[in-house]
Design a protein around this motif. Structure first.
Motif, PDB file in Angstrom:
ATOM      1  N   ASP A  59       0.831  -1.210   0.000  1.00 11.69           N
ATOM      2  CA  ASP A  59       0.000   0.000   0.000  1.00 11.69           C
ATOM      3  C   ASP A  59       0.863   1.257   0.000  1.00 11.69           C
ATOM      4  OD1 ASP A  59      -2.263  -1.586   0.046  1.00 11.69           O
ATOM      5  OD2 ASP A  59      -2.588  -1.355   2.210  1.00 11.69           O
ATOM      6  N   LEU A  60       1.947   1.227   0.774  1.00 13.91           N
ATOM      7  CA  LEU A  60       2.851   2.373   0.829  1.00 13.91           C
ATOM      8  C   LEU A  60       3.625   2.535  -0.478  1.00 13.91           C
ATOM      9  CD1 LEU A  60       4.046   2.048   4.506  1.00 13.91           C
ATOM     10  CD2 LEU A  60       2.600   3.856   3.559  1.00 13.91           C
ATOM     11  N   ASP A  61       3.940   1.421  -1.155  1.00 16.11           N
ATOM     12  CA  ASP A  61       4.548   1.517  -2.493  1.00 16.11           C
ATOM     13  C   ASP A  61       3.650   2.361  -3.392  1.00 16.11           C
ATOM     14  OD1 ASP A  61       6.766  -0.149  -1.999  1.00 16.11           O
ATOM     15  OD2 ASP A  61       5.753  -1.942  -2.766  1.00 16.11           O
ATOM     16  N   ASP A  62       2.366   2.027  -3.394  1.00 11.24           N
ATOM     17  CA  ASP A  62       1.413   2.775  -4.229  1.00 11.24           C
ATOM     18  C   ASP A  62       1.403   4.251  -3.861  1.00 11.24           C
ATOM     19  OD1 ASP A  62       0.710   0.431  -5.524  1.00 11.24           O
ATOM     20  OD2 ASP A  62      -1.082   0.100  -4.297  1.00 11.24           O
ATOM     21  N   TRP A  63       1.404   4.548  -2.553  1.00 11.39           N
ATOM     22  CA  TRP A  63       1.374   5.931  -2.096  1.00 11.39           C
ATOM     23  C   TRP A  63       2.617   6.680  -2.580  1.00 11.39           C
ATOM     24  CZ3 TRP A  63       4.324   9.272   0.722  1.00 11.39           C
ATOM     25  CH2 TRP A  63       3.698  10.439   1.161  1.00 11.39           C
ATOM     26  N   VAL A  64       3.785   6.082  -2.383  1.00 11.60           N
ATOM     27  CA  VAL A  64       5.037   6.731  -2.791  1.00 11.60           C
ATOM     28  C   VAL A  64       5.031   6.994  -4.290  1.00 11.60           C
ATOM     29  CG1 VAL A  64       7.543   6.415  -3.037  1.00 11.60           C
ATOM     30  CG2 VAL A  64       6.424   5.819  -0.884  1.00 11.60           C
ATOM     31  N   LEU A  65       4.627   6.014  -5.071  1.00 11.30           N
ATOM     32  CA  LEU A  65       4.640   6.176  -6.526  1.00 11.30           C
ATOM     33  C   LEU A  65       3.628   7.220  -6.993  1.00 11.30           C
ATOM     34  CD1 LEU A  65       5.175   2.454  -7.530  1.00 11.30           C
ATOM     35  CD2 LEU A  65       6.868   4.314  -7.575  1.00 11.30           C
ATOM     36  N   ARG A  66       2.503   7.351  -6.302  1.00  9.45           N
ATOM     37  CA  ARG A  66       1.528   8.393  -6.654  1.00  9.45           C
ATOM     38  C   ARG A  66       2.078   9.786  -6.352  1.00  9.45           C
ATOM     39  NH1 ARG A  66      -2.055   5.348  -3.725  1.00  9.45           N
ATOM     40  NH2 ARG A  66      -2.251   6.985  -2.186  1.00  9.45           N
ATOM     41  N   HIS A  67       2.965   9.870  -5.354  1.00 12.53           N
ATOM     42  CA  HIS A  67       3.496  11.168  -4.929  1.00 12.53           C
ATOM     43  C   HIS A  67       4.918  11.422  -5.410  1.00 12.53           C
ATOM     44  CE1 HIS A  67       0.131  10.466  -2.204  1.00 12.53           C
ATOM     45  NE2 HIS A  67       0.015  11.771  -2.196  1.00 12.53           N
ATOM     46  N   GLU A  68       5.457  10.518  -6.195  1.00  9.30           N
ATOM     47  CA  GLU A  68       6.830  10.637  -6.685  1.00  9.30           C
ATOM     48  C   GLU A  68       6.943  11.853  -7.599  1.00  9.30           C
ATOM     49  OE1 GLU A  68      10.297   9.858  -9.070  1.00  9.30           O
ATOM     50  OE2 GLU A  68       8.417   9.169  -9.898  1.00  9.30           O
ATOM     51  N   ASP A  69       7.979  12.631  -7.387  1.00 14.63           N
ATOM     52  CA  ASP A  69       8.115  13.875  -8.156  1.00 14.63           C
ATOM     53  C   ASP A  69       9.057  13.760  -9.346  1.00 14.63           C
ATOM     54  OD1 ASP A  69      10.554  13.756  -6.908  1.00 14.63           O
ATOM     55  OD2 ASP A  69      10.243  15.512  -5.655  1.00 14.63           O
ATOM     56  N   GLY A  70       9.535  12.576  -9.638  1.00  8.76           N
ATOM     57  CA  GLY A  70      10.371  12.366 -10.813  1.00  8.76           C
ATOM     58  C   GLY A  70      11.844  12.668 -10.611  1.00  8.76           C
ATOM     59  N   ASP A  71      12.246  13.088  -9.418  1.00  6.72           N
ATOM     60  CA  ASP A  71      13.642  13.433  -9.176  1.00  6.72           C
ATOM     61  C   ASP A  71      14.534  12.229  -8.898  1.00  6.72           C
ATOM     62  OD1 ASP A  71      13.105  16.093  -9.542  1.00  6.72           O
ATOM     63  OD2 ASP A  71      12.859  16.519  -7.418  1.00  6.72           O
ATOM     64  N   SER A  72      13.933  11.086  -8.614  1.00  5.18           N
ATOM     65  CA  SER A  72      14.751   9.922  -8.297  1.00  5.18           C
ATOM     66  C   SER A  72      14.127   8.675  -8.895  1.00  5.18           C
ATOM     67  CB  SER A  72      14.883   9.768  -6.785  1.00  5.18           C
ATOM     68  OG  SER A  72      13.607   9.590  -6.207  1.00  5.18           O
ATOM     69  N   ASP A  73      14.946   7.669  -9.108  1.00  8.26           N
ATOM     70  CA  ASP A  73      14.451   6.397  -9.629  1.00  8.26           C
ATOM     71  C   ASP A  73      14.165   5.495  -8.439  1.00  8.26           C
ATOM     72  OD1 ASP A  73      13.752   4.240 -11.160  1.00  8.26           O
ATOM     73  OD2 ASP A  73      15.819   3.651 -11.572  1.00  8.26           O
ATOM     74  N   LEU A  74      12.902   5.472  -8.026  1.00  5.78           N
ATOM     75  CA  LEU A  74      12.518   4.697  -6.852  1.00  5.78           C
ATOM     76  C   LEU A  74      12.209   3.250  -7.185  1.00  5.78           C
ATOM     77  CD1 LEU A  74      10.147   7.339  -5.234  1.00  5.78           C
ATOM     78  CD2 LEU A  74      12.512   6.819  -4.600  1.00  5.78           C
ATOM     79  N   GLY A  75      12.106   2.932  -8.472  1.00  2.00           N
ATOM     80  CA  GLY A  75      11.710   1.591  -8.865  1.00  2.00           C
ATOM     81  C   GLY A  75      10.222   1.393  -8.626  1.00  2.00           C
ATOM     82  N   THR A  76       9.774   0.160  -8.745  1.00  2.00           N
ATOM     83  CA  THR A  76       8.342  -0.125  -8.591  1.00  2.00           C
ATOM     84  C   THR A  76       7.976  -0.545  -7.172  1.00  2.00           C
ATOM     85  OG1 THR A  76       8.687  -2.406  -9.297  1.00  2.00           O
ATOM     86  CG2 THR A  76       8.091  -0.791 -11.009  1.00  2.00           C
ATOM     87  N   THR A  77       8.973  -0.796  -6.331  1.00  2.00           N
ATOM     88  CA  THR A  77       8.707  -1.230  -4.955  1.00  2.00           C
ATOM     89  C   THR A  77       9.551  -0.420  -3.965  1.00  2.00           C
ATOM     90  OG1 THR A  77      10.372  -2.971  -5.172  1.00  2.00           O
ATOM     91  CG2 THR A  77       8.080  -3.585  -5.638  1.00  2.00           C
ATOM     92  N   PRO A  78       9.308   0.892  -3.868  1.00  2.00           N
ATOM     93  CA  PRO A  78      10.163   1.729  -3.038  1.00  2.00           C
ATOM     94  C   PRO A  78      10.101   1.426  -1.539  1.00  2.00           C
ATOM     95  CG  PRO A  78       8.270   2.964  -3.832  1.00  2.00           C
ATOM     96  CD  PRO A  78       8.261   1.651  -4.535  1.00  2.00           C
ATOM     97  N   VAL A  79       9.029   0.804  -1.069  1.00  2.00           N
ATOM     98  CA  VAL A  79       8.928   0.432   0.344  1.00  2.00           C
ATOM     99  C   VAL A  79       9.065  -1.078   0.500  1.00  2.00           C
ATOM    100  CG1 VAL A  79       7.475   0.477   2.420  1.00  2.00           C
ATOM    101  CG2 VAL A  79       7.475   2.435   0.860  1.00  2.00           C
ATOM    102  N   SER A  80       8.246  -1.833  -0.221  1.00  2.31           N
ATOM    103  CA  SER A  80       8.247  -3.283  -0.057  1.00  2.31           C
ATOM    104  C   SER A  80       9.545  -3.926  -0.531  1.00  2.31           C
ATOM    105  CB  SER A  80       7.061  -3.917  -0.777  1.00  2.31           C
ATOM    106  OG  SER A  80       7.169  -3.733  -2.178  1.00  2.31           O
ATOM    107  N   GLY A  81      10.234  -3.289  -1.458  1.00  2.45           N
ATOM    108  CA  GLY A  81      11.497  -3.841  -1.953  1.00  2.45           C
ATOM    109  C   GLY A  81      12.529  -4.023  -0.852  1.00  2.45           C
ATOM    110  N   GLY A  82      12.497  -3.133   0.122  1.00  3.43           N
ATOM    111  CA  GLY A  82      13.415  -3.241   1.250  1.00  3.43           C
ATOM    112  C   GLY A  82      13.032  -4.312   2.239  1.00  3.43           C
TER     113      GLY A  82
END
Length: 150
Positions: free
Chosen positions: A121-144
């Motif tokens: 759920d937090l992955d979705d939140w981060v990706l919806r709010h991502e500002d394009g300045d970094s490459d977070l990938g598709t799993t910015p929270v769950s990947g860890g």
């Protein structure tokens, strides 16, 4: 900790836009007290995030001395401030206790028992709010969290 940061960010973001319907012609607030109530909610969310960060550090093996040093308080003061929150999380992680009273407590129990689901759920939140300045990938929270023990 990520969930608390998400909640804090959403509450704080709500303050950025100011609608014309919220203001009197002179620029003052049409509903006196509402901004202060909302600001109090942001402060409470910041406190929850602060507490979650301390518990996260403790669960990672950080001792009270380091937490006290970072907060510029004694190790005892740090322990007094955060030990109960740490104990509650450890209890949630170790028990199969039944439903907990209150929606917030139930959500925290769920997060403790289902961290990967919450991370999605937090992955979705981060990706919806991502500002394009970094490459977070598709799993910015769950990947860890993938492949890690709870």
């Amino acid at each position: 900790m990520s969930y608390e940061a998400c909640e804090l960010a959403d509450l704080a973001r709500a303050f950025v836009p100011i609608g014309e319907s919220e203001l009197n012609p002179d620029g003052t607030n049409r509903s006196p007290g509402t901004v202060l109530v909302d600001a109090a909610r942001v402060v409470a969310a910041a406190e929850r995030f602060f507490e979650a960060a301390a518990v996260f550090e403790r669960m990672s093996g950080v001792d009270w001395q380091l937490i006290g040093d970072v907060l510029e308080v004694s190790p005892r003061a740090a322990r007094v401030r955060f030990a109960m929150a740490e104990a509650v999380l450890r209890e949630l992680l170790s028990s199969e206790r039944g439903p907990v009273a209150g929606e917030t407590e139930q959500l925290r129990a769920y997060m403790a028992r289902e961290p990967l689901e919450m991370a999605f759920d937090l992955d979705d939140w981060v990706l919806r709010h991502e500002d394009g300045d970094s490459d977070l990938g598709t799993t910015p929270v769950s990947g860890g969290l993938a492949g890690r023990a709870p």
